[in-house]
Design an enzyme around this catalytic site. Structure first.
Site, mmCIF file in Angstrom:
data_model
loop_
_atom_site.group_PDB
_atom_site.id
_atom_site.type_symbol
_atom_site.label_atom_id
_atom_site.label_comp_id
_atom_site.label_asym_id
_atom_site.label_seq_id
_atom_site.Cartn_x
_atom_site.Cartn_y
_atom_site.Cartn_z
ATOM 1 N N LYS A 186 0.069 4.259 -0.354
ATOM 2 C CA LYS A 186 -0.608 5.430 0.237
ATOM 3 C C LYS A 186 -0.367 6.671 -0.611
ATOM 4 C CE LYS A 186 -0.082 3.306 4.753
ATOM 5 N NZ LYS A 186 -0.206 3.457 6.180
ATOM 6 N N GLY A 190 -0.780 5.713 12.732
ATOM 7 C CA GLY A 190 -1.000 5.090 14.047
ATOM 8 C C GLY A 190 0.215 5.335 14.921
ATOM 9 N N ASN A 192 0.859 -1.186 0.000
ATOM 10 C CA ASN A 192 0.000 0.000 0.000
ATOM 11 C C ASN A 192 0.896 1.238 0.000
ATOM 12 O OD1 ASN A 192 -1.859 2.004 0.463
ATOM 13 N ND2 ASN A 192 -2.354 1.370 2.557
ATOM 14 N N SER A 250 3.371 -1.740 10.511
ATOM 15 C CA SER A 250 4.818 -1.614 10.746
ATOM 16 C C SER A 250 5.606 -2.870 10.395
ATOM 17 C CB SER A 250 5.102 -1.213 12.198
ATOM 18 O OG SER A 250 4.563 0.051 12.459
ATOM 19 N N GLU A 298 -6.905 4.322 7.676
ATOM 20 C CA GLU A 298 -6.805 5.764 7.401
ATOM 21 C C GLU A 298 -8.092 6.305 6.788
ATOM 22 O OE1 GLU A 298 -3.002 5.473 5.466
ATOM 23 O OE2 GLU A 298 -2.160 4.954 7.410
ATOM 24 N N GLU A 309 -5.229 -5.128 10.753
ATOM 25 C CA GLU A 309 -4.263 -4.050 10.935
ATOM 26 C C GLU A 309 -4.643 -3.248 12.176
ATOM 27 O OE1 GLU A 309 -2.303 -2.872 6.994
ATOM 28 O OE2 GLU A 309 -4.257 -1.922 6.999
ATOM 29 N N HIS A 316 -9.772 0.685 4.958
ATOM 30 C CA HIS A 316 -8.437 0.907 5.532
ATOM 31 C C HIS A 316 -8.553 1.855 6.728
ATOM 32 C CE1 HIS A 316 -4.363 2.359 6.089
ATOM 33 N NE2 HIS A 316 -3.987 1.196 5.573
HETATM 34 C C1 PEP Z 1 -1.034 0.084 6.242
HETATM 35 O O1 PEP Z 1 -1.396 1.224 6.508
HETATM 36 O O2 PEP Z 1 -1.730 -0.670 5.528
HETATM 37 C C2 PEP Z 1 0.254 -0.333 6.770
HETATM 38 C C3 PEP Z 1 0.409 -1.599 7.016
HETATM 39 O O3 PEP Z 1 1.152 0.652 6.989
HETATM 40 P P1 PEP Z 1 2.624 0.492 7.630
HETATM 41 O O4 PEP Z 1 3.227 -0.771 7.107
HETATM 42 O O5 PEP Z 1 3.364 1.717 7.178
HETATM 43 O O6 PEP Z 1 2.434 0.452 9.108
#
Ligand code: PEP
Length: 248
Positions: free
Chosen positions: A9, A171, A7, A207, A93, A162, A91
């Protein structure tokens, strides 16, 4: 075989996205099955650049109406017509920054399936939910609202757990302990039995990077990962893929 869903983003500008796609088009994926979710403007380029390496391209978000007077929106149908095969739905966000609720998520699930896209349904509890011991209460509600009564063809759904507090950037960026991830994924798998009559692949997200990915992939109930930040540079993405290849 393991799934790696990237992703991107709104992290990349056009030149950075081009360079990353070019690199990814050359990578040996082995048994890693990959989908990329670029920003909307880069979707068409991604379809061209990644097709040769059998990498699927998906939308990060899609509107639930197919067409009409909806300024700023792009529908699931438009993404499907353009060649996308997947879409992220719900998602964290979208839920927590853009205020989408479970009813919106349900409408997007239906629109995605109607358009023939494979939804990646994202669910996760907030830090407050977790501290109040409401993780499973929250996840069950998100799953039920999104899926109850839907007839979903085999292979046309992924669920990504997630935890909001584990996502980097939006987050707290605290990776979930693998033992906790396994416990929650196991409970999700049990819950899914009452909602969908085939084994839906479950992804972990939050993460994830090349250093911790193996600890998630070796869990019994985790079939792959949804990765944000660590999928946005060629080096970290290549490292991630190499680590995944070594265990899948
Ligand atoms: C996400 O937002 O789908 C995600 C997993 O982000 P990150 O790996 O940056 O925590």
């Amino acid at each position: 075989m393991a799934y790696l869903f990237a992703n991107w983003k709104m992290y990349l500008n056009s030149a950075q996205a081009d360079a990353l796609m070019e690199d990814l088009g050359q990578v040996d994926l082995g048994s890693v099955e990959m989908a990329v979710f670029p920003n909307t403007l880069d979707v068409r380029k991604a379809l061209g650049a990644l097709r040769g390496n059998h990498i699927a391209v998906g939308a990060q978000n899609a509107a639930w109406v197919p067409q009409g007077a909806y300024t700023g929106a792009t529908s699931a149908q438009v993404f499907a017509d353009g060649g996308c095969t997947h879409v992220l739905v719900g998602h964290s966000e979208r839920r927590h920054i853009f205020g989408e609720n479970n009813d919106d998520v349900r409408k997007k699930m239906e629109a995605a399936l109607d358009a023939g896209l494979t939804p990646v349904l994202c669910i996760g509890e907030t830090k407050e939910d977790m501290e109040a011991d409401k993780t499973m209460y929250r996840l069950k509600k998100q799953l039920t609202k999104a899926l109850e009564g839907l007839v979903i063809p085999k292979g046309k759904l992924f669920v990504a757990y997630e935890p909001v507090w584990a996502i980097s950037g939006s987050g707290n960026g605290t990776p979930c302990a693998p033992e906790k991830a396994e416990e929650v994924h196991h409970a999700i798998r049990e819950e899914m039995k009452g909602l969908v009559n085939w084994d839906v692949p479950l992804l972990y997200g939050g993460s994830t990077n090349d250093e911790n990915v193996v600890s998630y992939l070796s869990l019994e109930c985790v079939d792959g990962v949804l990765v944000g930040r660590a999928s946005t540079t060629a080096d970290s993405l290549r490292n991630l893929i190499e680590r995944m290849k070594s265990v899948s």
